[in-house]
Structure formats: structure tokens, C-alpha cells
Design a protein around this motif. Structure first.
Motif, mmCIF file in Angstrom:
data_model
loop_
_atom_site.group_PDB
_atom_site.id
_atom_site.type_symbol
_atom_site.label_atom_id
_atom_site.label_comp_id
_atom_site.label_asym_id
_atom_site.label_seq_id
_atom_site.Cartn_x
_atom_site.Cartn_y
_atom_site.Cartn_z
ATOM 1 N N ILE A 114 41.905 38.075 46.838
ATOM 2 C CA ILE A 114 42.747 38.527 45.733
ATOM 3 C C ILE A 114 43.255 37.328 44.932
ATOM 4 O O ILE A 114 43.254 37.352 43.695
ATOM 5 N N TRP A 126 35.431 52.854 48.159
ATOM 6 C CA TRP A 126 36.763 52.234 48.188
ATOM 7 C C TRP A 126 37.679 52.926 49.188
ATOM 8 O O TRP A 126 38.398 52.263 49.929
ATOM 9 N N ILE A 183 36.109 43.971 48.144
ATOM 10 C CA ILE A 183 36.432 43.323 46.863
ATOM 11 C C ILE A 183 35.489 42.150 46.621
ATOM 12 O O ILE A 183 34.936 41.988 45.541
ATOM 13 N N TYR A 226 32.612 42.669 37.540
ATOM 14 C CA TYR A 226 34.005 43.071 37.611
ATOM 15 C C TYR A 226 34.159 44.577 37.510
ATOM 16 O O TYR A 226 33.447 45.236 36.764
ATOM 17 N N MET A 277 39.238 46.800 41.551
ATOM 18 C CA MET A 277 39.693 45.702 42.412
ATOM 19 C C MET A 277 41.049 45.176 41.977
ATOM 20 O O MET A 277 41.862 44.786 42.821
ATOM 21 N N ALA A 288 44.340 45.108 44.303
ATOM 22 C CA ALA A 288 45.147 43.902 44.461
ATOM 23 C C ALA A 288 46.616 44.199 44.202
ATOM 24 O O ALA A 288 47.495 43.734 44.937
#
Lengths: 286, 274
Positions: free
Chosen positions: A118, B61, B223, B231, B235, B239
Motif C-alpha cells: 500500500i 477481491w 493488490i 491500475y 486497490m 488501501a
């Protein structure tokens, strides 16, 4: 009174479970890794138990020596930045009112707990062309057009410091929180400027904590594995990346293990150094 | 006077700047997570919470979320179950090899994670269990056992031994003392140790990846895998959810527990002397 008694054999029974678990799942894995680092790799398979030093020899080739040198240099730089900024930060933090201190600590713990994935993703976004800070600078008229600042060495260094900073602060926190304020006040009363009082008194008392902080940040950043891939270029890949690459993608567990053992020896030597210095401090305090 | 005020301002600016750098990436991912379109753009264009819903709608997910949550719950429980008898023993008895026992509990987390991770990989591969779901649970439990070991040691140190002796003198058996005196006093520290292990396990990548990365997909692994193919705003939403969970858990500890003390601001000896 109760703590002073020495336990008999039966009293040791409660230890069976925790020590058993730690032995089976921590000590034994370590022993296996140590053994594997001396084994020979088998093409297409895993490894065969033939004693060899080849894995360690290969490690001392020019390529891996360069990687090692880069990893050590990068970690040393990150550790210096973390402690250089973290020390004054922690000092001011411990001077705050309790409520604000707790708020800061909650924030720091939350940042600390964030996954490397992250953090890497967030920084690569922040430094990107389409969603990054450079847009802000363009809007302010400081920059001609938006630029991409990641991947690159500076981005990688920034990300590593971001990961290690909360750990550094939390390591320095106990020492600075217990620091006797009267010492600083006494120094200022005797005519020292606040800055001079800080440098001579605070830095003097916390010398060992600073050293531990440097070593912690160094060892911690040495183990960072994802950021070099997310924020750096291939030439910025560190030893941790190489270890995982060898173990998982090249299926060369013996070589990966040899590098891990070497990395561990460096870390252990540094931790032992901290403990020795800490012992010296305890003795001088008594 | 004005010099002192200027200094206070300087301190505020310094701390504010550090706070800003620490918060900046979080602000940006929060921004891109509410983008109406699929592209990575900040400041966000439009506002949409679609990507948060996508976490639960998309099987990949939500599966990763379920994996991460269950691994974190099980491994944190296991870590506390290992730390509790160990720290209790170190508090109850004085033994010569106490230092060695404590080091055993602290070592897994002190070494660079990549080393512990490789040790786990070699171990599970030798046993032939490589890739099994339980290998992640056990590896995380051992890797994070250090956190409950540290919080519980602080907890035991804070227990007033006179209370224990009073109970013993009053005729309580050691088991009764443990149940009715020691454990209630220890509860906040057990909760803290569990919470630390839980949050860090949720975020852990390298150990989980090494022991079962190709079969058990946790959120950090998912991720990272997704990042390789480009992208997706999901994600960013994940986060943000992670940051929220961490703030919530540590905020609760800060609100109901004594965070400065847990982090070592006061020694056990200072606490006891009035």
C-alpha cells in the motif's frame, strides 16, 4: 516473594506449549534454512543434501557484491535520515500534552501498520504524472508541466524512510519520554541557549537510543522487499529482492538461503552491538 | 519572549511538515478511490463509491478479503495463546534462562522479515505443505508472536504483587489467583497484543507470499498482483479501508488503554512508586 522461588520440573509444564511451538515453527525452520544454504541446487527440483560452499562463493561475485554494497549504502542513508528527522520529532512529541501525544501515536501506529504494497502504491501515485504533486506545482506556477518522479532513486529512498520512520520514532519514544525535563531546565538556567541545552544535555543522555535507532532503521530497511520493485528501477534492486527472486522465481532455494544467512549475520552482528552498548549504559546508570 | 514564540512556531512547522508527508500518500489514495472513472487521476473527477462496493461484488477481491481476515483472526489468536503462558511463566518464576526464553519470543519480529519468510518457506517445503492455507496462519502467528509477548510482559509487570499475595494469604489456590486476580488485570494487554498482531497480519506481504503466494491470495498479495497488470481504483479503495481499520483499532486502544505506557513512556518501577 513468589517470583524469587525456583520452579521444579512440574512447574515447567506450562512452558511446553509455547516453547514447543516456537521451537518447531521458528528454530527448526532456521536450522533447515541454514542447512539448505550448504546444499546443492538440483535443476528442476528443489535441492539435494550435498555439502557445498558454492552458494556462498557465488555470492562473492562482482554482481552480488555490487548489490550488497548498494543495499547497505541505501539502508545507511535511510537510517541517517530517519533518525536525523525522527529524533527532534520524538523530542517535541514527548513535550506535547497527553491528548495530542496519544493522537500522534495513533496516527504513527496506523502508518506503521500499513503494508509495503500500500505504501509503495500510494507513493507511486503521489509521484506520478497524472495524479501526483507535480500537478500541484504546475497549478501554483512553479513547474512548467507535470512530471513523473517515480520510479527512481529518490522515490525509493523516500518510500523506505516513510516505512522506517514510525518504527524509529517509537523506538526513541521511551527514552525521550522518560528524560528528566529538569536537566534541560537546569542547563538553560545556567545560561545555555535552548539549542545548546538540547544538543549537550538531550543528545548526551539519549546517545545510546540514537545508536539503537540507527541500527533498527538500518536492519529494517535492509529487509524491505517490495518498494525497490514499485518505486525503483532494476538497478535499485536490493539484496532482499534478490533473495526472494532466487528462492521463488529461479527456484534456487540454496542460493537464496545463503544470501539470507549472510544478511542475518550482518543484522545479528548489529543487534549484538546494540545490546552490548545498552548493557554499558545500564552499568553507567547504576 | 518573541524568541520563544518564534521557536514554538518553528516546532509546530517542523511537526506539521512531517505530519503532512506522512499523511500525503493517504490523502491521495483516498482521493483516487472516489474517482468516477477507472483512470488514475488526482484530484478526483466526479465522486463515486463504486470501487468500495466492487470489493464485495468482485469474487477475487472479496475472496482475498475473506482470506486476509480469517488469517489475521486465527494467527493473532494463536500468537496470544503462545505468548500468554510464556510471559506468565517469566513473571511467576525466576529462572536463569529467562533472557533466552524472552529472546526466543522476540526474535521472529526483530530479524529482517525476508529472512524469517525464507526460513518458513524452507520449513513448509520440507514438510511438503508449501502453499497450504494453514501454513500462512502458523507462519503469521510465529512471526507476530513478538507483539503479544511485549505487551503481555508490560502487563504482567504492572500487576501489583501484593494483590496476588493477599489473595494467596486469603486462601485462594494458584488457579483461582490466576483466574480472578491476574487475568482480569491483564485483559487490556491481551486485547492490545491481539490487536497489534491482527492489524499487522492483515497488512503482511512477504511471509504470506513466500509460504503460499501462488495458492492463498491475501489482500496485499492481490493488490501487488493487480498492480503488475495496471491500475484499478479498487486497490485504492482497499488501501483506504486498511488505513481506516488501523486508525479505528489503534484509536480504540488510545481511547480506552494507556498508549504512552504501552509504548514504554513509563517504566514499571516508576508506575508503582506513588
Amino acid at each position: 516473594m513468589s517470583a524469587a522461588r525456583t520452579p521444579g520440573a512440574r512447574q515447567h509444564l506450562p512452558l511446553l506449549y509455547p516453547v514447543g511451538m516456537l521451537t518447531v515453527f521458528f528454530v527448526v525452520p532456521f536450522a533447515i534454512m541454514l542447512a539448505v544454504s550448504f546444499f546443492q541446487r538440483v535443476q528442476g527440483g528443489f535441492y539435494e543434501p550435498v555439502a557445498t560452499l558454492a552458494n556462498y562463493e557465488r555470492f562473492f561475485s562482482l554482481f552480488f557484491a555490487n548489490v550488497l554494497g548498494f543495499s547497505l549504502g541505501l539502508s545507511a542513508l535511510a537510517a541517517a535520515i530517519c533518525v536525523g528527522l525522527g529524533f527532534p520529532f520524538t523530542y517535541f512529541l514527548t513535550r506535547l500534552a497527553r491528548r495530542r501525544q496519544v493522537a500522534w501515536l495513533v496516527f504513527l501506529l496506523s502508518v506503521l501498520s500499513l503494508s509495503e504494497v500500500i505504501v509503495g502504491f500510494a507513493w507511486s501515485t503521489l509521484l506520478s504524472r497524472s495524479a501526483g504533486v507535480s500537478n500541484l506545482l504546475v497549478a501554483l506556477g512553479l513547474l512548467g508541466e507535470a512530471e513523473s518522479w517515480s520510479p527512481g532513486f529518490a522515490a525509493l529512498l523516500l518510500g523506505m524512510c516513510y516505512l522506517a520512520f514510525p518504527y524509529t520514532v517509537l523506538l526513541l519514544y521511551p527514552t525521550l519520554a522518560r528524560l528528566d525535563r529538569e536537566l534541560v531546565e537546569a542547563a538553560t538556567t545556567l545560561g545555555a541557549s535552548p539549542l545548546r541545552a538540547f544538543v549537550t544535555v538531550v543528545l548526551g543522555v539519549a546517545r545510546n537510543a540514537i545508536l539503537s535507532g540507527l541500527i533498527l532503521a538500518f536492519v529494517f530497511t535492509l529487509g524491505i522487499y517490495l518498494l525497490p520493485q514499485l518505486l525503483g528501477r532494476p538497478e535499485h534492486w536490493t539484496l532482499s529482492v534478490m533473495i526472494t527472486d532466487q528462492a521463488v522465481f529461479q527456484s534456487n532455494l540454496p542460493f537464496g538461503a545463503a544470501m539470507a544467512i549472510f544478511l542475518m549475520l550482518v543484522s545479528l552482528a548489529l543487534i549484538a552491538l546494540t545490546l552490548l552498548l545498552g548493557r554499558g549504559r545500564d552499568r553507567s546508570a547504576a | 519572549m518573541s524568541g520563544r514564540r518564534g521557536q514554538a512556531l518553528g516546532v509546530r512547522l517542523f511537526m506539521g511538515a512531517i505530519g503532512l508527508v506522512l499523511a500525503a500518500p493517504l490523502v491521495v489514495i483516498a482521493g483516487v478511490s472516489v474517482n468516477a472513472s477507472r483512470t488514475l487521476y488526482f484530484p478526483p473527477q466526479g465522486f463515486s463509491l463504486t470501487w468500495y462496493g466492487e470489493i464485495l461484488r468482485d469474487a477475487g477481491w472479496s475472496g482475498a478479503l475473506a482470506n486476509s481476515l480469517s488469517v489475521a483472526l486465527l494467527s493473532a489468536s494463536l500468537a496470544v495463546s503462545i505468548a500468554l503462558p510464556l510471559t506468565w511463566f517469566l513473571w511467576r518464576w525466576r529462572v536463569r534462562w529467562a533472557g533466552l526464553l524472552y529472546t526466543l519470543g522476540v526474535a521472529p519480529f526483530v530479524l529482517p522479515p525476508v529472512i524469517s519468510a525464507l526460513g518458513f518457506l524452507a520449513f513448509w517445503a520440507t514438510l511438503g505443505l508449501y502453499g497450504d492455507y494453514l501454513t500462512v496462519v502458523f507462519s503469521h502467528a510465529i512471526f507476530f508472536v513478538t507483539l503479544p509477548v511485549v505487551t503481555l510482559s508490560i502487563g504482567f509487570q504492572s500487576i501489583d504483587r501484593q494483590l496476588v499475595e493477599a489473595a494467596t494469604v486469603a486462601g485462594a489456590t494458584p488457579a483461582q489467583v490466576l483466574r480472578s486476580v491476574v487475568l482480569p488485570l491483564l485483559r487490556p494487554y491481551i486485547v492490545c497484543g491481539f490487536a497489534f498482531a491482527f492489524v499487522l497480519s492483515l497488512n503482511e506481504y512477504i511471509v504470506a507470499y513466500m509460504v503460499a503466494g501462488f495458492t492463498v491470495e491475501t489482500l496485499p498479495i492481490k493488490i501487488f498482483n493487480a498492480l503488475r497488470y495496471g491500475y484499478t481504483p479498487v486497490m485504492a479503495a482497499i488501501a483506504v479501508a486498511f488505513v481506516a481499520v488501523a486508525l479505528l483499532v489503534f484509536g480504540a486502544i488510545g481511547r480506552f488503554g494507556d498508549l504512552p505506557r504501552l509504548l514504554g513512556a513509563l517504566g514499571a518501577d516508576e508506575e508503582k512508586s506513588p
